[in-house]
Design a protein around this motif. Structure first.
Motif, PDB file in Angstrom:
ATOM      1  N   GLY A1127     -55.781 -17.134  51.809  1.00 40.03           N
ATOM      2  CA  GLY A1127     -54.597 -17.708  51.711  1.00 40.03           C
ATOM      3  C   GLY A1127     -53.959 -18.286  52.269  1.00 40.03           C
ATOM      4  N   ASP A1128     -53.480 -19.242  52.422  1.00 43.72           N
ATOM      5  CA  ASP A1128     -52.287 -19.501  53.186  1.00 43.72           C
ATOM      6  C   ASP A1128     -50.719 -19.204  54.109  1.00 43.72           C
ATOM      7  N   PHE A1129     -50.773 -18.206  53.213  1.00 46.33           N
ATOM      8  CA  PHE A1129     -49.209 -17.719  53.021  1.00 46.33           C
ATOM      9  C   PHE A1129     -49.351 -16.572  54.526  1.00 46.33           C
ATOM     10  N   GLU A1130     -48.157 -16.385  54.763  1.00 49.15           N
ATOM     11  CA  GLU A1130     -47.506 -15.926  55.534  1.00 49.15           C
ATOM     12  C   GLU A1130     -48.076 -14.263  55.802  1.00 49.15           C
ATOM     13  N   ASN A1131     -48.703 -13.329  54.766  1.00 49.38           N
ATOM     14  CA  ASN A1131     -48.576 -12.254  55.001  1.00 49.38           C
ATOM     15  C   ASN A1131     -49.940 -12.050  54.116  1.00 49.38           C
ATOM     16  N   ALA A1132     -50.545 -13.458  53.865  1.00 43.07           N
ATOM     17  CA  ALA A1132     -52.500 -12.981  52.650  1.00 43.07           C
ATOM     18  C   ALA A1132     -53.229 -12.166  53.753  1.00 43.07           C
ATOM     19  N   GLY A1133     -52.964 -12.824  54.763  1.00 39.26           N
ATOM     20  CA  GLY A1133     -54.341 -11.788  55.503  1.00 39.26           C
ATOM     21  C   GLY A1133     -54.387 -10.206  55.905  1.00 39.26           C
ATOM     22  N   SER A1195     -52.609  -5.776  51.818  1.00 34.21           N
ATOM     23  CA  SER A1195     -52.467  -6.564  51.167  1.00 34.21           C
ATOM     24  C   SER A1195     -53.293  -8.024  51.800  1.00 34.21           C
ATOM     25  N   TRP A1196     -53.949  -8.267  50.224  1.00 32.40           N
ATOM     26  CA  TRP A1196     -54.362  -9.654  50.838  1.00 32.40           C
ATOM     27  C   TRP A1196     -54.353 -10.101  49.802  1.00 32.40           C
ATOM     28  N   TYR A1197     -54.302 -11.500  50.001  1.00 40.34           N
ATOM     29  CA  TYR A1197     -54.435 -12.923  48.469  1.00 40.34           C
ATOM     30  C   TYR A1197     -55.498 -13.769  48.661  1.00 40.34           C
ATOM     31  N   LEU A1198     -56.099 -13.427  48.242  1.00 38.02           N
ATOM     32  CA  LEU A1198     -58.214 -14.845  48.385  1.00 38.02           C
ATOM     33  C   LEU A1198     -58.204 -15.788  47.120  1.00 38.02           C
ATOM     34  N   GLU A1199     -58.739 -16.801  48.249  1.00 37.83           N
ATOM     35  CA  GLU A1199     -58.504 -17.539  47.566  1.00 37.83           C
ATOM     36  C   GLU A1199     -59.782 -18.142  47.024  1.00 37.83           C
ATOM     37  N   GLU A1200     -60.409 -18.180  47.567  1.00 38.89           N
ATOM     38  CA  GLU A1200     -61.821 -18.723  47.272  1.00 38.89           C
ATOM     39  C   GLU A1200     -63.172 -18.413  47.836  1.00 38.89           C
ATOM     40  N   ILE A1201     -63.798 -17.625  47.085  1.00 39.35           N
ATOM     41  CA  ILE A1201     -65.332 -17.525  47.839  1.00 39.35           C
ATOM     42  C   ILE A1201     -66.209 -17.887  47.399  1.00 39.35           C
ATOM     43  N   ARG A1202     -67.275 -18.601  48.296  1.00 36.93           N
ATOM     44  CA  ARG A1202     -68.487 -19.453  48.480  1.00 36.93           C
ATOM     45  C   ARG A1202     -69.786 -18.403  49.072  1.00 36.93           C
ATOM     46  N   LEU A1203     -70.307 -18.738  48.047  1.00 35.35           N
ATOM     47  CA  LEU A1203     -72.238 -18.380  48.549  1.00 35.35           C
ATOM     48  C   LEU A1203     -73.057 -19.488  47.796  1.00 35.35           C
ATOM     49  N   GLU A1204     -73.615 -18.974  49.241  1.00 40.20           N
ATOM     50  CA  GLU A1204     -75.065 -20.091  49.435  1.00 40.20           C
ATOM     51  C   GLU A1204     -75.893 -19.961  49.650  1.00 40.20           C
ATOM     52  N   SER A1205     -77.059 -19.985  49.039  1.00 36.88           N
ATOM     53  CA  SER A1205     -78.647 -19.230  49.503  1.00 36.88           C
ATOM     54  C   SER A1205     -79.036 -20.603  50.701  1.00 36.88           C
ATOM     55  N   MET A1206     -79.356 -19.530  51.414  1.00 39.30           N
ATOM     56  CA  MET A1206     -80.153 -20.174  52.608  1.00 39.30           C
ATOM     57  C   MET A1206     -81.520 -20.987  53.225  1.00 39.30           C
ATOM     58  N   ASP A1207     -82.358 -20.107  51.413  1.00 40.69           N
ATOM     59  CA  ASP A1207     -83.456 -20.639  51.626  1.00 40.69           C
ATOM     60  C   ASP A1207     -83.384 -22.067  50.545  1.00 40.69           C
ATOM     61  N   SER A1208     -82.807 -21.832  49.379  1.00 42.62           N
ATOM     62  CA  SER A1208     -82.998 -22.908  48.797  1.00 42.62           C
ATOM     63  C   SER A1208     -81.785 -23.358  48.604  1.00 42.62           C
ATOM     64  N   HIS A1209     -80.375 -23.472  48.838  1.00 38.69           N
ATOM     65  CA  HIS A1209     -79.371 -24.316  49.378  1.00 38.69           C
ATOM     66  C   HIS A1209     -78.580 -24.251  47.935  1.00 38.69           C
ATOM     67  N   GLU A1210     -78.595 -23.356  46.858  1.00 37.72           N
ATOM     68  CA  GLU A1210     -77.935 -22.889  45.848  1.00 37.72           C
ATOM     69  C   GLU A1210     -76.586 -22.343  46.353  1.00 37.72           C
ATOM     70  N   LEU A1211     -75.456 -23.696  46.069  1.00 36.08           N
ATOM     71  CA  LEU A1211     -74.011 -22.689  46.180  1.00 36.08           C
ATOM     72  C   LEU A1211     -73.075 -22.339  44.743  1.00 36.08           C
ATOM     73  N   PHE A1212     -72.381 -22.085  44.885  1.00 39.87           N
ATOM     74  CA  PHE A1212     -71.839 -21.190  43.836  1.00 39.87           C
ATOM     75  C   PHE A1212     -70.284 -21.295  44.513  1.00 39.87           C
ATOM     76  N   CYS A1213     -69.172 -21.686  43.825  1.00 44.23           N
ATOM     77  CA  CYS A1213     -68.179 -21.629  44.617  1.00 44.23           C
ATOM     78  C   CYS A1213     -67.192 -20.786  43.497  1.00 44.23           C
ATOM     79  N   LEU A1214     -66.757 -19.819  44.073  1.00 47.79           N
ATOM     80  CA  LEU A1214     -65.718 -18.789  43.094  1.00 47.79           C
ATOM     81  C   LEU A1214     -64.349 -19.096  43.595  1.00 47.79           C
ATOM     82  N   SER A1215     -63.391 -18.986  42.328  1.00 41.90           N
ATOM     83  CA  SER A1215     -62.194 -19.032  42.427  1.00 41.90           C
ATOM     84  C   SER A1215     -61.329 -18.175  41.952  1.00 41.90           C
TER      85      SER A1215
END
Length: 1374
Positions: A1127-1133, A1195-1215
């Motif tokens: 996330g883009d909060f000041e202390n999100a990292g 403490s960590w604020y996680l915004e999104e995870i993206r998984l992409e298959s490097m052989d089939s290029h299947e993409l999942f965007c997980l909020s």
């Protein structure tokens, strides 16, 4: 004024040291030596007499030397650091300011408390008083001071046990007080019966000579029988010596009688309450306090039946002498008999001389089982026209030190002194802690007494006898609720008959101010830490700086930039100490030699070495961390923010940003002698019975020799008890190991405090640890201080010598080799035995039988045309060892080695196996150092076997190659078994200023087949050797060494101007294209651990050429790209380590560590990309991502995870859009997210409510962290911590039900749970009755029971702390 530290920080009992006037010789001088006779008094303490000192240029050359001398005579907590005029208005800063015949005050701070010198001068010497513990007020009127006193030893009244009429008065002279046993023998002769024990008059045992000296002026002598109460009235017999104001001249009888009439006779009536069990079987005593002095404890008893029974009034007549106007009394009992508890109703006092009467309502219990459990009380006495003193409950905070075995089980007593008397000796009985005086613990007691006014000292001690039963007292803080004053009494010493000075009673003086005392205590601990850590800063050491703020190492890059995010193995994170003066150092980059750490305008950067900005002052803190402060601009320190970026010194960062842990490279080298400190003044040591403890002093008895087995694995051998090794075996940790695998330990480095922990390789998970009493035992690693050892190098070691490398399975073989090494005669050029491969090669070349142990050989040396008178030496090499140097000499050395002469010698070469070469040479001395050597023959005296060594060598500095040593191989059938090789040695002198040298440089080559011996690099290809930036080429002829392993360099520099900087050494064999590179890059000689080393070992630089990397990274089947968006909060990292689980239809990936926030990952408003392998998982349906809650800000604020298959290029965007933190949202550090697929409904996220039922058995509750993993038909939830109870503030109490909630992608039908906790040790277990899980699914509410009814405790049941609980199927069917 100079800040020279005092020689002692301890607090001692006041003594008077008389300055002695020296006898001067008559000498011829132009100026007479002026002697000043000066008296020094203690600030704020009129009870302390003067110290008279003669000051002249001979006795004290500097003002600091006078301060140090006074520090040994005037008892101040931190020594005498200030001298001022009597009223404290002017400070004295030089010897010239002192005036002859004047008096001055000593203090340890600028704040001075004036003293009335007239009162102090009339103070009696401490050994003249008949009681050491008196109630003298320090500010009483001058008229009450004693006008005359006997100048002699102190008197002591000795009563016979049970018979007060039998008494003797003795003098406590030096002759009778040499020891406690001798004193008892003296009393046996005086009392005319066997005296084996001493008691105080109140029945407490007097265990030592110190207790005798601090007694109330009287003791009771006994044999083997117990104490018998009696009227041991010391005042009746010692009254003339006790009364201040009465001179000690001889009076007529009439005068004596008139004087005695002035003594105080009192009638005392004591009424015992009529409450049930109010009467007592104990002995009652009373102490009366007057303006002049106090009485001794007077026991109240009679001969007409039992006293102090329910509802009775007991009357006594006592005589206490002239104590002055009565202002308080103390009444108590000895807590003896069958029913010692006592409830006193009232006390009546009548002065039979003046007729005054006093009534004191008491209405208090004096009992260990009632009220506040005190058995003595103080009450003020109201006099007409005078204000009554209040009764005050003092808060006494007693801090036990943090040294191992610092605690005590003994009874501790205290007596506090103020301007209005003392409290008497009180036992510190009941504190706010469950167990008193434990190591590192502060116990709070409440002591009730009539108000003492300003408290200026206390006496504290215990009754623990014999060494080891003592106590390390840190300090005592007394809080006065009446005046809201706080008094600090600093001790920091042992009260132990086997430690320090053997004293178990100490007299402590109050500091000037609580804040000042705390600061001085902190300064003292800093000095103590500096004393133990300063060895790290010795010139020549190579260091690493670990930042506590970032969790990384400080790095200095070639471009001059500095950060604090380096790994431990980063080459830019090494720094050499090139300058050291006190605590000011220059830290030069080990890799980038022209740069050093420096502070420029408050920012740390790389600067040219040697400048003022590169000089840093190292300030050690009590936690063993250091601050790096600019020596040029005090206050500017090296600072990094949490990203590892250098910060501004004036920006006010947190303390962690300034603190660094300093590591020294090369601590655990082979043969090094080290000390494993367990505290600032204790270390791991071996005891004579073979046991180990952490109680040793920092002395030779605690030294251990390191035997390196392999990388990170060592053995530790006691230096004082050779062949005794530290080991863990059969559940014990001791020092009786023999060098086998039980003695092998893996070194685990603890970055946060520069300590190490020793893990057994035979028993993984078991570490060398310490119990609270300091004894060593195997423990499980829990990051507690009991497994931390702080290494300190006493003597530098070397890397494993050739042939000594071993694996843990080779421990016994290594032990045998070590024994062989110890049996060999010492030789600086001797090498280790040959490797087994070399042995086999030699044995194939030689068919003769093995030599017998201690074989005798005849050596024949044939000289050619030129003889020598120099000293000739021989070395003999075998496949199992080497013998040498052997001096070839006789009674008539001038007749040896003459031209064309053969000289015969008889030598013993020992058990070195089959001989394969010899080395022979001379030392180049005498008028004829040149020598023509023709041949050497060796003949075995028993088997007559002959070995011929053809030489035909010219050993001369001015002829051929300039060598005076030659090596000769064994010749078999006319052929040498190993060839003679002329090694080409190129020595690179560095480009630094003054790196050249004129000193002699010697070199020794080491290989698979032994060494070349130490050779002088004499004849170079350059006209002048070892010049700056120059390459010198030499030839070293030696029997083939096989594959080269290392080089030993020695430079014997006469002074620092001749020190030499060597860049590297390159060795080539003739007719070979290969070369061996040995990097040095340091000065010779160099200093390490305070020792100057003239030689250094250089190891072969292994060169590895990698294939050129491809432009595009190769992709394998099952590889996925994971993008994590913070996330883009000041202390999100986060600073924690992040991991991910990926669940597929076939299986789960298991934990995949993505990385740590310490390494600049997972910063706010950032996307971090990773490649992971998810091969053979099947179709993935959910992920679980979380962290270990580590680092400073996890403490960590996680915004999104993206998984992409490097052989089939299947993409999942997980909020996600959620905090993953223990203190945010639901307090969970893990999140599960379902995979969203087209035309398919994702699995729902379910909230599982978990009910834990703690049992009702005693001790069933736990304070440990509890973890659970729910397992169903669709996988598991992962291991989750049950962090926040929804219905209770305190979790897992006995008989309690706690409710928790975790969220997970639907697990389907629950089958089982795994539940565990992390508590170890007795009392941390947990008795779990059952777990109930409730949740909502599509088909309605579900409730699943998981019965347990067992302990999760390593000391209960089967010792398991994790249980697998199966679902109760019957309940599920219902």
């Amino acid at each position: 004024m100079s800040a020279t530290p005092p020689t002692s920080f301890s607090t001692i009992q006041p003594t008077i040291s008389e300055g002695q006037i020296p006898s001067f010789r008559h000498v011829s001088v132009t100026q007479p030596v002026v002697a000043k006779r000066i008296s020094f008094y203690k600030s704020g303490d009129p009870q302390f007499g003067s110290v008279r000192v003669v000051v002249n240029p001979r006795s004290f050359k500097t003002f600091d030397s006078l301060l140090d001398n006074l520090s040994r005579k005037v008892p101040l907590p931190f020594g005498v650091r200030n001298i001022s005029t009597p009223r404290g208005r002017h400070s004295i800063t030089s010897l010239e300011e002192l005036e002859d015949g004047e008096s001055y005050l000593c203090s340890y701070g600028k704040k001075v408390q004036p003293v009335d010198l007239d009162k102090a001068r009339r103070r009696p010497k401490p050994w003249l008083s008949s009681r050491a513990l008196t109630a003298h007020a320090p500010h009483r009127p001058a008229a009450t001071a004693a006008s005359g006193m006997l100048r002699g030893p102190r008197r002591l009244m000795v009563f016979r046990n049970g018979d007060p009429r039998t008494r003797r008065t003795i003098l406590l002279s030096k002759r009778v007080t040499q020891s406690f046993e001798g004193f008892l023998q003296h009393l046996t002769a005086v009392m005319q019966f066997s005296v084996t024990k001493l008691y105080a008059t109140d029945g407490r045992k007097v265990p030592s000579l110190q207790a005798v000296i601090l007694s109330s002026g009287a003791v009771v002598a006994a044999g083997r029988e117990p104490f018998k109460p009696g009227n041991y009235d010391v005042q009746k017999y010692l009254l003339p010596a006790k009364l201040p104001g009465i001179s000690h001249r001889v009076h007529r009888k009439g005068n004596a009688k008139s004087e005695s009439k002035k003594g105080g006779n009192w009638k005392i009536s004591i009424i015992t309450s009529d409450l049930p069990n109010a009467g007592t079987s104990s002995q009652i005593y009373i102490v009366m306090y007057g303006k002049h002095r106090s009485s001794a404890p007077i026991y109240l008893y009679g001969t007409d039946g039992d006293r102090f029974q329910n509802g009775y009034e007991d009357t006594f007549t006592i005589r206490v002498g002239n104590i002055g106007t009565l202002f308080k009394i103390r009444i108590g009992h000895t807590n003896s008999g069958l029913s010692p508890s006592w409830h006193c109703k009232e006390i009546k006092l009548q002065n039979m001389n003046s007729g005054e009467e006093f009534h004191i309502p008491v209405q208090r219990w004096l009992a260990r089982d009632q009220e506040d459990e005190e058995i003595c009380r103080e009450f003020p006495v109201l006099n007409k026209g005078q204000s009554i003193l209040p009764v005050t409950v003092y808060e006494v905070c007693v801090a036990t030190g943090e040294l191992w075995n610092a605690g005590t089980l003994a009874h501790v007593y205290i007596c506090m002194y103020g301007e209005k008397g003392d409290t008497g000796s009180r036992q510190l009985f009941r504190s706010t802690s469950s167990c008193n005086f434990l190591r590192g613990q502060t116990d709070i007691f409440f002591l009730e007494a009539v108000h003492l006014g300003d408290i200026y000292k206390l006496v504290i001690g215990h009754d623990g006898l014999r060494p080891g039963n003592g106590w390390f007292l840190e300090d005592v803080v007394v809080k006065d609720p009446t005046t809201r004053c706080e008094y600090t009494f600093f001790c920091h010493r042992w009260l132990d008959q086997g430690e320090d000075d053997g004293t178990i009673v100490r007299e402590l003086y109050a500091g000037d101010h609580s804040i000042d005392s705390a600061r001085q205590k902190l300064d003292y601990k800093r000095k103590e830490t500096w004393a133990t850590e300063k060895w790290k800063l010795m010139k020549g050491n190579t260091l690493q700086f670990y930042s506590r703020q970032t969790g990384g190492f400080v790095r200095l890059h070639p471009d001059g930039s500095v950060d604090a995010v380096g790994e431990e193995a980063d080459k830019y994170g090494l720094f050499d100490v090139t300058f050291n003066k006190g605590n000011i150092c220059i830290f030069q980059s080990h890799e980038v030699k022209h740069l050093s750490l420096g502070l420029d305008n408050g920012f740390v950067t790389g600067m040219a070495s040697g400048g003022a900005a590169t000089k840093l002052r190292v300030l050690y803190q009590p936690n063993r961390c250091a601050l790096l402060e600019s020596a040029r601009v005090p206050g500017h320190t090296v600072i990094f923010d949490h990203h590892g970026i250098a910060g501004d010194s004036a920006a006010g960062y947190a303390d962690f940003s300034k603190e660094f842990v300093i590591f020294v490279k090369g601590v655990f080298l082979n043969t090094a002698v080290i000390l494993l400190a367990t505290s600032l003044c204790q270390a791991l040591c071996l005891h004579p019975d073979g046991s180990c403890s952490g109680l040793g002093n920092h002395s030779e008895k605690s030294y251990w020799r390191v035997h390196k087995i392999s990388s990170g694995i060592c053995m530790f051998e006691s230096v004082t008890s050779t062949q005794m090794y530290l080991r863990i075996k059969d559940g014990q940790c001791d020092g009786t190991g023999t060098g086998d695998v039980d003695c092998h330990f893996k070194i685990k480095k603890n970055l946060e405090n520069a300590s190490v922990s020793l893990e057994s390789t035979r028993n993984p998970g078991m570490f060398v640890g310490l119990q609270s009493d300091g004894r060593a035992r195997p423990v499980i690693y829990t990051k507690d201080e009991n497994v931390y050892f702080y290494p300190r190098v006493i003597q530098s070691g070397r890397e494993n010598p050739m042939g000594m490398s071993a694996t843990p399975s080779q421990g016994e073989e290594k032990t045998c080799e070590l024994k062989k090494q110890r049996e060999m005669p010492p030789a600086p050029e001797a090498v280790a035995p040959l490797l087994s491969s070399a042995r086999e090669e030699i044995r194939r070349s030689q068919s003769s039988e093995s030599l017998l142990p201690e074989d005798e050989w005849k050596v024949l040396v044939l000289t050619g045309n030129t003889g020598t008178q120099a000293n000739v030496t021989l070395w003999v090499y075998g496949d199992e060892g080497v013998t040498g140097p052997i001096s070839l000499s006789k009674d008539s050395p001038e007749q040896l080695f003459l031209p064309r002469q053969e000289d015969e010698f008889q030598v013993e070469v020992g058990s070195i196996g089959k001989i394969y070469k010899i080395r022979i040479g001379h030392d180049g001395t005498s008028e004829q150092p040149e020598w023509s050597l023709q041949k050497v023959t060796m003949q075995h005296m028993r088997s007559k076997k002959i070995l011929d060594f053809a030489a035909n060598a010219w050993l001369s500095r001015i002829q051929t190659d300039g060598d005076i040593v030659c090596e000769l191989p064994v010749v078999k059938e006319g052929q040498a078994i190993f060839p003679l090789v002329k090694y080409q040695v190129d020595v690179y002198t560095g480009p630094l200023k003054q790196s050249e040298t004129e000193s002699e440089v010697l070199l020794c080559l080491f290989g698979d087949r032994g060494d070349s011996g130490l050779r002088l690099l004499h004849k170079s290809n350059m006209p002048v050797k070892f010049q700056r930036g120059q390459i010198d080429r030499f030839q070293v002829a030696a029997v083939s060494l096989g594959k080269l392993q290392k080089v030993l360099l020695r430079c014997e520099a006469r002074d620092e101007s001749q020190y030499w900087y060597c860049e590297k050494v390159v060795v080539r064999e003739p007719h070979s294209a290969t070369e061996s590179i040995f990097t040095c890059q340091r000065w010779l000689p160099f200093m390490s651990q305070g020792i100057i080393h003239s030689e250094i070992e250089l190891y072969l630089q292994e060169m590895q050429i990698n294939n050129e990397p491809t432009v595009q990274e190769e992709t394998n089947e099952g590889d996925w790209k994971v993008t994590v968006v913070t996330g883009d909060f000041e202390n999100a990292g986060t600073t924690a380590t992040v991991s991910i689980y990926v669940y597929g239809e076939m299986r789960c990936s298991g934990p995949i560590i993505l990385g740590s926030g310490k390494h600049q990952l997972f910063n706010p408003n950032s996307a971090d990309i990773f490649k992971i392998s998810l091969k053979d998982l099947g179709e993935i349906y959910k992920i679980c991502i979380g962290h270990d809650n580590g680092g400073k800000d996890p403490s960590w604020y996680l915004e999104e995870i993206r998984l992409e298959s490097m052989d089939s290029h299947e993409l999942f965007c997980l909020s996600v859009d959620a905090w993953i933190a223990e203190n945010d949202d639901d307090g969970d550090t893990w999140k599960e997210v379902p995979i969203m697929r087209a035309k398919r409904q994702p699995l729902p996220v379910v909230a599982y409510e978990i009910y834990t039922y703690t049992g009702t058995k005693p001790g069933a509750g736990t304070e440990s962290n509890v973890f659970i993993n729910l397992i169903g038909t669709r996988g598991d939830s992962g291991r989750r911590r049950l962090h926040q109870s929804k219905n209770n503030k305190v979790k897992f109490l006995r008989g309690q039900v706690d409710i928790f909630s975790i969220k997970a992608v639907s697990l389907g039908k629950l089958k089982k749970v795994l539940i565990s906790h992390d508590g170890t040790g007795p009392g941390n277990g947990w008795f779990l009755e059952c777990v109930v899980v409730k949740f909502e699914e599509e088909d309605g509410s579900q409730e699943v029971l998981f019965p347990c009814d067992r302990w999760l405790d390593e000391y209960q049941d089967d010792g398991q702390t994790e249980r697998e609980l199966l679902a109760d199927l019957a309940m599920m069917q219902d």
